[in-house]
Design a protein around this motif. Structure first.
Motif, PDB file in Angstrom:
ATOM      1  N   ALA A   5       0.849  -1.193   0.000  1.00  0.00           N
ATOM      2  CA  ALA A   5       0.000   0.000   0.000  1.00  0.00           C
ATOM      3  C   ALA A   5       0.883   1.241   0.000  1.00  0.00           C
ATOM      4  O   ALA A   5       0.644   2.203   0.724  1.00  0.00           O
ATOM      5  CB  ALA A   5      -0.925  -0.008   1.209  1.00  0.00           C
ATOM      6  N   THR A   6       1.928   1.193  -0.821  1.00  0.00           N
ATOM      7  CA  THR A   6       2.880   2.293  -0.891  1.00  0.00           C
ATOM      8  C   THR A   6       2.279   3.440  -1.696  1.00  0.00           C
ATOM      9  O   THR A   6       2.435   3.515  -2.929  1.00  0.00           O
ATOM     10  CB  THR A   6       4.204   1.828  -1.532  1.00  0.00           C
ATOM     11  OG1 THR A   6       4.668   0.658  -0.856  1.00  0.00           O
ATOM     12  CG2 THR A   6       5.258   2.922  -1.437  1.00  0.00           C
ATOM     13  N   THR A   7       1.579   4.304  -1.029  1.00  0.00           N
ATOM     14  CA  THR A   7       0.947   5.433  -1.703  1.00  0.00           C
ATOM     15  C   THR A   7       2.005   6.423  -2.176  1.00  0.00           C
ATOM     16  O   THR A   7       3.095   6.520  -1.600  1.00  0.00           O
ATOM     17  CB  THR A   7      -0.036   6.151  -0.772  1.00  0.00           C
ATOM     18  OG1 THR A   7       0.663   6.572   0.415  1.00  0.00           O
ATOM     19  CG2 THR A   7      -1.185   5.236  -0.377  1.00  0.00           C
ATOM     20  N   GLN A   8       1.676   7.154  -3.225  1.00  0.00           N
ATOM     21  CA  GLN A   8       2.615   8.158  -3.735  1.00  0.00           C
ATOM     22  C   GLN A   8       2.821   9.271  -2.719  1.00  0.00           C
ATOM     23  O   GLN A   8       3.930   9.793  -2.566  1.00  0.00           O
ATOM     24  CB  GLN A   8       2.088   8.746  -5.050  1.00  0.00           C
ATOM     25  CG  GLN A   8       2.998   9.824  -5.639  1.00  0.00           C
ATOM     26  CD  GLN A   8       2.465  10.384  -6.952  1.00  0.00           C
ATOM     27  OE1 GLN A   8       1.596   9.810  -7.579  1.00  0.00           O
ATOM     28  NE2 GLN A   8       3.002  11.529  -7.355  1.00  0.00           N
ATOM     29  N   HIS A   9       1.739   9.633  -2.021  1.00  0.00           N
ATOM     30  CA  HIS A   9       1.791  10.727  -1.059  1.00  0.00           C
ATOM     31  C   HIS A   9       1.626  10.192   0.364  1.00  0.00           C
ATOM     32  O   HIS A   9       0.918   9.206   0.580  1.00  0.00           O
ATOM     33  CB  HIS A   9       0.681  11.736  -1.356  1.00  0.00           C
ATOM     34  CG  HIS A   9       0.648  12.205  -2.774  1.00  0.00           C
ATOM     35  ND1 HIS A   9       1.654  12.972  -3.332  1.00  0.00           N
ATOM     36  CD2 HIS A   9      -0.268  12.009  -3.763  1.00  0.00           C
ATOM     37  CE1 HIS A   9       1.354  13.231  -4.593  1.00  0.00           C
ATOM     38  NE2 HIS A   9       0.198  12.662  -4.879  1.00  0.00           N
ATOM     39  N   PRO A  10       2.258  10.839   1.362  1.00  0.00           N
ATOM     40  CA  PRO A  10       2.103  10.402   2.757  1.00  0.00           C
ATOM     41  C   PRO A  10       0.644  10.490   3.209  1.00  0.00           C
ATOM     42  O   PRO A  10      -0.138  11.284   2.684  1.00  0.00           O
ATOM     43  CB  PRO A  10       2.967  11.406   3.542  1.00  0.00           C
ATOM     44  CG  PRO A  10       3.896  12.005   2.537  1.00  0.00           C
ATOM     45  CD  PRO A  10       3.148  12.010   1.239  1.00  0.00           C
ATOM     46  N   ILE A  11       0.305   9.677   4.186  1.00  0.00           N
ATOM     47  CA  ILE A  11      -1.027   9.700   4.788  1.00  0.00           C
ATOM     48  C   ILE A  11      -0.947  10.380   6.148  1.00  0.00           C
ATOM     49  O   ILE A  11      -0.058  10.072   6.953  1.00  0.00           O
ATOM     50  CB  ILE A  11      -1.596   8.281   4.950  1.00  0.00           C
ATOM     51  CG1 ILE A  11      -1.983   7.711   3.576  1.00  0.00           C
ATOM     52  CG2 ILE A  11      -2.804   8.267   5.887  1.00  0.00           C
ATOM     53  CD1 ILE A  11      -2.505   6.289   3.614  1.00  0.00           C
ATOM     54  N   LEU A  12      -1.869  11.301   6.400  1.00  0.00           N
ATOM     55  CA  LEU A  12      -2.011  11.920   7.718  1.00  0.00           C
ATOM     56  C   LEU A  12      -3.312  11.437   8.331  1.00  0.00           C
ATOM     57  O   LEU A  12      -4.385  11.595   7.727  1.00  0.00           O
ATOM     58  CB  LEU A  12      -2.028  13.452   7.626  1.00  0.00           C
ATOM     59  CG  LEU A  12      -0.661  14.162   7.649  1.00  0.00           C
ATOM     60  CD1 LEU A  12       0.170  13.780   6.428  1.00  0.00           C
ATOM     61  CD2 LEU A  12      -0.851  15.680   7.724  1.00  0.00           C
ATOM     62  N   SER A 102      -6.045  13.742  -1.419  1.00  0.00           N
ATOM     63  CA  SER A 102      -7.346  13.137  -1.122  1.00  0.00           C
ATOM     64  C   SER A 102      -7.762  13.452   0.304  1.00  0.00           C
ATOM     65  O   SER A 102      -6.925  13.700   1.180  1.00  0.00           O
ATOM     66  CB  SER A 102      -7.307  11.616  -1.311  1.00  0.00           C
ATOM     67  OG  SER A 102      -6.514  10.998  -0.307  1.00  0.00           O
ATOM     68  N   VAL A 103      -9.074  13.434   0.512  1.00  0.00           N
ATOM     69  CA  VAL A 103      -9.677  13.550   1.839  1.00  0.00           C
ATOM     70  C   VAL A 103     -10.584  12.353   2.032  1.00  0.00           C
ATOM     71  O   VAL A 103     -11.458  12.089   1.203  1.00  0.00           O
ATOM     72  CB  VAL A 103     -10.497  14.847   1.989  1.00  0.00           C
ATOM     73  CG1 VAL A 103     -11.329  14.814   3.272  1.00  0.00           C
ATOM     74  CG2 VAL A 103      -9.586  16.062   1.986  1.00  0.00           C
ATOM     75  N   GLU A 286      -4.403   0.910  -0.218  1.00  0.00           N
ATOM     76  CA  GLU A 286      -4.223   0.206  -1.496  1.00  0.00           C
ATOM     77  C   GLU A 286      -5.070   0.852  -2.587  1.00  0.00           C
ATOM     78  O   GLU A 286      -4.642   0.966  -3.746  1.00  0.00           O
ATOM     79  CB  GLU A 286      -4.600  -1.265  -1.334  1.00  0.00           C
ATOM     80  CG  GLU A 286      -3.639  -2.042  -0.434  1.00  0.00           C
ATOM     81  CD  GLU A 286      -4.123  -3.452  -0.143  1.00  0.00           C
ATOM     82  OE1 GLU A 286      -3.274  -4.303   0.160  1.00  0.00           O
ATOM     83  OE2 GLU A 286      -5.354  -3.688  -0.202  1.00  0.00           O
ATOM     84  N   ARG A 287      -6.259   1.309  -2.222  1.00  0.00           N
ATOM     85  CA  ARG A 287      -7.139   1.987  -3.183  1.00  0.00           C
ATOM     86  C   ARG A 287      -6.505   3.297  -3.662  1.00  0.00           C
ATOM     87  O   ARG A 287      -6.513   3.607  -4.858  1.00  0.00           O
ATOM     88  CB  ARG A 287      -8.499   2.247  -2.523  1.00  0.00           C
ATOM     89  CG  ARG A 287      -9.520   2.924  -3.412  1.00  0.00           C
ATOM     90  CD  ARG A 287     -10.820   3.160  -2.674  1.00  0.00           C
ATOM     91  NE  ARG A 287     -11.497   1.913  -2.331  1.00  0.00           N
ATOM     92  CZ  ARG A 287     -11.607   1.423  -1.094  1.00  0.00           C
ATOM     93  NH1 ARG A 287     -11.097   2.095  -0.057  1.00  0.00           N
ATOM     94  NH2 ARG A 287     -12.225   0.282  -0.872  1.00  0.00           N
ATOM     95  N   LEU A 288      -5.961   4.070  -2.718  1.00  0.00           N
ATOM     96  CA  LEU A 288      -5.314   5.319  -3.072  1.00  0.00           C
ATOM     97  C   LEU A 288      -4.108   5.060  -3.978  1.00  0.00           C
ATOM     98  O   LEU A 288      -3.877   5.793  -4.945  1.00  0.00           O
ATOM     99  CB  LEU A 288      -4.873   6.053  -1.807  1.00  0.00           C
ATOM    100  CG  LEU A 288      -5.982   6.534  -0.866  1.00  0.00           C
ATOM    101  CD1 LEU A 288      -5.406   7.140   0.393  1.00  0.00           C
ATOM    102  CD2 LEU A 288      -6.906   7.539  -1.553  1.00  0.00           C
ATOM    103  N   LYS A 289      -3.359   4.024  -3.665  1.00  0.00           N
ATOM    104  CA  LYS A 289      -2.201   3.661  -4.501  1.00  0.00           C
ATOM    105  C   LYS A 289      -2.647   3.318  -5.916  1.00  0.00           C
ATOM    106  O   LYS A 289      -1.991   3.718  -6.898  1.00  0.00           O
ATOM    107  CB  LYS A 289      -1.463   2.474  -3.880  1.00  0.00           C
ATOM    108  CG  LYS A 289      -0.300   1.934  -4.714  1.00  0.00           C
ATOM    109  CD  LYS A 289       0.337   0.743  -4.020  1.00  0.00           C
ATOM    110  CE  LYS A 289       1.528   0.213  -4.848  1.00  0.00           C
ATOM    111  NZ  LYS A 289       1.112  -0.358  -6.138  1.00  0.00           N
ATOM    112  N   SER A 290      -3.769   2.608  -6.027  1.00  0.00           N
ATOM    113  CA  SER A 290      -4.213   2.155  -7.340  1.00  0.00           C
ATOM    114  C   SER A 290      -4.626   3.298  -8.265  1.00  0.00           C
ATOM    115  O   SER A 290      -4.619   3.144  -9.480  1.00  0.00           O
ATOM    116  CB  SER A 290      -5.396   1.177  -7.182  1.00  0.00           C
ATOM    117  OG  SER A 290      -6.570   1.853  -6.761  1.00  0.00           O
ATOM    118  N   VAL A 291      -4.983   4.447  -7.675  1.00  0.00           N
ATOM    119  CA  VAL A 291      -5.349   5.605  -8.498  1.00  0.00           C
ATOM    120  C   VAL A 291      -4.239   6.655  -8.541  1.00  0.00           C
ATOM    121  O   VAL A 291      -4.459   7.806  -8.916  1.00  0.00           O
ATOM    122  CB  VAL A 291      -6.688   6.243  -8.021  1.00  0.00           C
ATOM    123  CG1 VAL A 291      -7.845   5.279  -8.228  1.00  0.00           C
ATOM    124  CG2 VAL A 291      -6.601   6.688  -6.558  1.00  0.00           C
ATOM    125  N   GLY A 292      -3.065   6.224  -8.117  1.00  0.00           N
ATOM    126  CA  GLY A 292      -1.892   7.094  -8.238  1.00  0.00           C
ATOM    127  C   GLY A 292      -1.727   8.137  -7.174  1.00  0.00           C
ATOM    128  O   GLY A 292      -1.014   9.131  -7.358  1.00  0.00           O
TER     129      GLY A 292
END
Length: 293
Positions: A5-12, A102-103, A286-292
């Motif tokens: 689930a390595t998202t492009q942007h950090p998660i807060l 994203s929010v 994982e969902r956020l990763k899948s949409v870049g």
């Protein structure tokens, strides 16, 4: 198997009312941060006022987003806000969409809370009950700050309560409508000003006798008690927020079998067999990763 689930942007992970990052080994988002990190995600928990209005908490969040961007070199962040944290996240995205990818609202009172409405009616402004409630909440917040080692920042219990009522959130929504459904109980726009919006939440289901070991969870007992104050969303709430009031952007699901605090895995160790709150966060990363993102 190792999750990715390595998202492009950090998660807060943005906390809500009376929130904190951690107290000793107790984390508010219990097990969530570590699970996300194990799946390859950069995760941060900003510290906001435990009690204050949405705009003040939102400004605090904006300042900490800037710190994360500077620290990581990232261009944007993904915000996942629980409860009032969702409103702070919405504010930050509306004010600085260039910094937010994203929010995601998790059990957020995006149309206000009927519980807050009842408390506001019970606590007459300027009278003794309100003054006592403010004093107690202030002492509680100061205690939380002390034992968690958190920095001292402004607190305002009355402002927090007013900000969570149907009227208060209505005024907030008039200024920051991004991602809100146009019809009650519907979905909102998934993408506004380049920011993607998502939400999920749960509802209390069945009776307390159906809960098994969950019956022994004191936090769940409080949510069951609070649910009696709901009239518009009777039997369609998590004890603190109504199901349809939580809708924002793409509604992933709003009737998971969980109460308001189950949503962040605060179950006093009594986790339900039919829901895994941590899995919802990892799956969403994982969902956020899948949409870049």
């Amino acid at each position: 198997m190792q999750r990715n689930a390595t998202t492009q942007h950090p998660i807060l992970l943005v906390h809500g009312l009376f929130g904190f990052a951690s107290i000793g080994k107790l984390e508010l988002f219990h097990g969530v941060k570590q699970a996300l990190r194990n799946a390859g995600t950069q995760v941060f928990i900003p510290y906001l006022s435990a009690t204050h209005c949405n705009e003040v908490r939102g400004e605090q969040l904006l300042a900490q987003i800037d710190l994360v961007l500077t620290r990581t070199g990232a261009s944007k962040v993904n915000l996942i806000g629980h409860s009032q944290g969702a409103l702070a996240a919405r504010y930050a995205a509306a004010k600085a969409p260039q910094n937010v990818a994203s929010v995601t609202s998790v059990s957020g009172p995006n149309h206000g809370s009927e519980l807050a409405d009842c408390l506001r009616k019970a606590l007459t402004p300027g009278h003794l009950p309100e003054q006592v409630a403010v004093a107690v909440s202030t002492l509680f917040v100061e205690f939380l700050s002390f034992i968690s080692g958190s920095p001292k920042i402004p607190q305002n219990a009355v402002a927090a309560l007013n900000a969570l009522t149907t009227e208060g959130v209505g005024a907030f929504n008039a200024k920051y409508p991004q991602g809100l459904p146009s019809t009650w109980g519907g979905n909102g726009e998934e993408q506004v000003n380049g920011v993607r919006y998502y939400s999920w939440s749960g509802t209390l289901q069945g009776s307390l006798l159906d809960e098994g070991l969950h019956t022994l969870d004191p936090l769940h007992g409080f949510c069951r008690g609070f649910s009696r104050f709901f009239t518009r969303e009777t039997e369609q709430n998590d004890g603190m927020v109504g199901r349809f009031s939580s809708h924002l952007g793409t509604v992933l699901r709003s009737d998971y079998p969980m109460d308001h605090l189950d949503a962040i895995n605060q179950t006093a160790g009594l986790v339900r067999k039919d829901i895994d709150p941590i899995e919802l966060f990892v799956r969403h990363a994982e969902r956020l990763k899948s949409v870049g993102l």
